[in-house]
Design a protein around this motif. Structure first.
Motif, short mmCIF file in Angstrom:
data_model
loop_
_atom_site.label_atom_id
_atom_site.label_comp_id
_atom_site.label_asym_id
_atom_site.label_seq_id
_atom_site.Cartn_x
_atom_site.Cartn_y
_atom_site.Cartn_z
N ILE A 83 -4.22 -16.18 -0.88
CA ILE A 83 -4.23 -17.65 -1.06
C ILE A 83 -2.83 -18.23 -1.29
O ILE A 83 -2.70 -19.42 -1.52
CB ILE A 83 -5.19 -18.09 -2.20
N PHE A 84 -1.79 -17.40 -1.19
CA PHE A 84 -0.43 -17.86 -1.46
C PHE A 84 0.39 -17.87 -0.17
O PHE A 84 0.55 -16.85 0.49
CB PHE A 84 0.26 -16.95 -2.48
N VAL A 85 0.92 -19.05 0.16
CA VAL A 85 1.81 -19.21 1.31
C VAL A 85 3.20 -19.54 0.79
O VAL A 85 3.40 -20.57 0.13
CB VAL A 85 1.33 -20.34 2.25
N PRO A 86 4.20 -18.66 1.03
CA PRO A 86 5.56 -18.97 0.56
C PRO A 86 6.16 -20.13 1.34
O PRO A 86 5.85 -20.32 2.52
CB PRO A 86 6.32 -17.66 0.82
N HIS A 87 6.99 -20.93 0.67
CA HIS A 87 7.65 -22.07 1.33
C HIS A 87 8.43 -21.57 2.55
O HIS A 87 9.08 -20.53 2.51
CB HIS A 87 8.61 -22.78 0.37
N GLY A 88 8.33 -22.34 3.63
CA GLY A 88 9.04 -21.99 4.85
C GLY A 88 8.25 -21.08 5.78
O GLY A 88 8.74 -20.72 6.85
N TYR A 89 7.03 -20.72 5.39
CA TYR A 89 6.21 -19.83 6.20
C TYR A 89 4.85 -20.47 6.45
O TYR A 89 4.40 -21.33 5.69
CB TYR A 89 6.02 -18.47 5.50
N ALA A 90 4.19 -20.03 7.52
CA ALA A 90 2.88 -20.57 7.88
C ALA A 90 1.75 -19.61 7.52
O ALA A 90 0.59 -19.93 7.72
CB ALA A 90 2.84 -20.86 9.38
N LYS A 139 -9.75 -27.25 -7.13
CA LYS A 139 -10.51 -27.94 -6.07
C LYS A 139 -10.21 -29.44 -5.99
O LYS A 139 -10.28 -30.01 -4.91
CB LYS A 139 -12.00 -27.67 -6.21
N ASP A 140 -9.88 -30.08 -7.09
CA ASP A 140 -9.58 -31.52 -7.07
C ASP A 140 -8.10 -31.82 -7.14
O ASP A 140 -7.71 -32.99 -7.31
CB ASP A 140 -10.31 -32.21 -8.24
N SER A 141 -7.28 -30.81 -7.01
CA SER A 141 -5.84 -31.00 -7.20
C SER A 141 -5.10 -31.20 -5.87
O SER A 141 -5.31 -30.46 -4.91
CB SER A 141 -5.25 -29.78 -7.92
N VAL A 142 -4.24 -32.21 -5.85
CA VAL A 142 -3.38 -32.45 -4.70
C VAL A 142 -2.14 -31.56 -4.80
O VAL A 142 -1.66 -31.02 -3.81
CB VAL A 142 -2.97 -33.95 -4.63
N HIS A 167 2.79 -22.35 -2.13
CA HIS A 167 1.65 -23.18 -2.49
C HIS A 167 0.35 -22.39 -2.29
O HIS A 167 0.32 -21.40 -1.58
CB HIS A 167 1.64 -24.50 -1.71
N ILE A 168 -0.69 -22.88 -2.93
CA ILE A 168 -2.00 -22.26 -2.87
C ILE A 168 -2.84 -22.97 -1.82
O ILE A 168 -2.96 -24.21 -1.84
CB ILE A 168 -2.72 -22.34 -4.24
N ILE A 169 -3.43 -22.20 -0.90
CA ILE A 169 -4.32 -22.80 0.10
C ILE A 169 -5.75 -22.77 -0.44
O ILE A 169 -6.02 -22.15 -1.47
CB ILE A 169 -4.20 -22.06 1.46
N ASP A 170 -6.65 -23.44 0.25
CA ASP A 170 -8.00 -23.60 -0.32
C ASP A 170 -9.00 -22.52 0.07
O ASP A 170 -10.14 -22.54 -0.39
CB ASP A 170 -8.56 -24.99 0.01
#
Length: 192
Positions: A153-160, A106-109, A137-140
């Motif tokens: 909660i996982f979005v692969p790089h290059g995808y929306a 929750k507090d991580s950039v 990356h992990i979405i919130d």
């Protein structure tokens, strides 16, 4: 046709992998060989856990088989949940596991993460390993209803979209498991 025992009783995973390997291979689950044992996963790496699964099946059933271990590694959490992905919250409840990841981030950039898979294949007396990973990356908050595990909660790089928002067909083109399975299938194709 090559017959392989897949060290899983997860019907969704079996179906996903069968779709990836195609019709030249017949996959059977642990239930198909009447194995209802809780195969140990006491390793501290994906490699060790995957090997434990095939070693167990070879020792008990003397079969050609493969097992995998997969998980989510998050940079800001020093690689957690890693090999403990399925039981990160102390349970196998994925809702609780996802909640804990989101709470810890929750507090991580830095939300960089990757899914990793290691496959151990035991074929005709020899053991082989295949690896796959996908960065993202992990979405919130959760998005999507398909897939399983941390897919929402996982979005692969290059995808929306998250893995849970993708069709199984689209996910299977880029997933960590798909990459490892593709390497295994390429290897097996040379053997058949």
């Amino acid at each position: 046709m090559i017959e392989l025992i897949f060290a899983t009783n997860n019907a969704h995973k079996l179906e996903e992998v069968q779709a990836m390997v195609g019709e030249q291979f017949l996959l059977k689950s642990l239930a198909d060989i009447d194995c209802h044992d809780d195969i140990p996963e006491t390793g501290v790496t994906f490699h060790e856990n995957a090997k434990q699964k095939t070693d167990y099946l070879v020792h008990k059933y003397d079969v050609n088989c493969f097992g995998d271990d997969s998980g989510l590694e998050i940079d800001a959490l020093n690689g957690e949940p890693g090999v403990y992905s399925a039981r990160y919250s102390g349970t196998r409840d994925m809702e609780q596991n996802i909640n804990l990841v989101l709470e810890n981030l929750k507090d991580s950039v830095n939300r960089n993460a990757r899914f990793k898979t290691v496959i151990s294949l035991y074929l005709n007396g020899h053991q082989h390993f295949f690896e796959g990973s996908v960065e993202g990356h992990i979405i919130d908050k959760r998005k999507g209803i398909d897939g399983f595990g941390y897919d929402p909660i996982f979005v692969p790089h290059g995808y929306a979209h998250t893995f849970a928002e993708m069709t199984a067909e689209d996910k299977n083109k880029i997933s960590h498991r798909a990459i490892a399975i593709e390497k295994m299938v390429e290897f097996l194709s040379k053997k058949s």
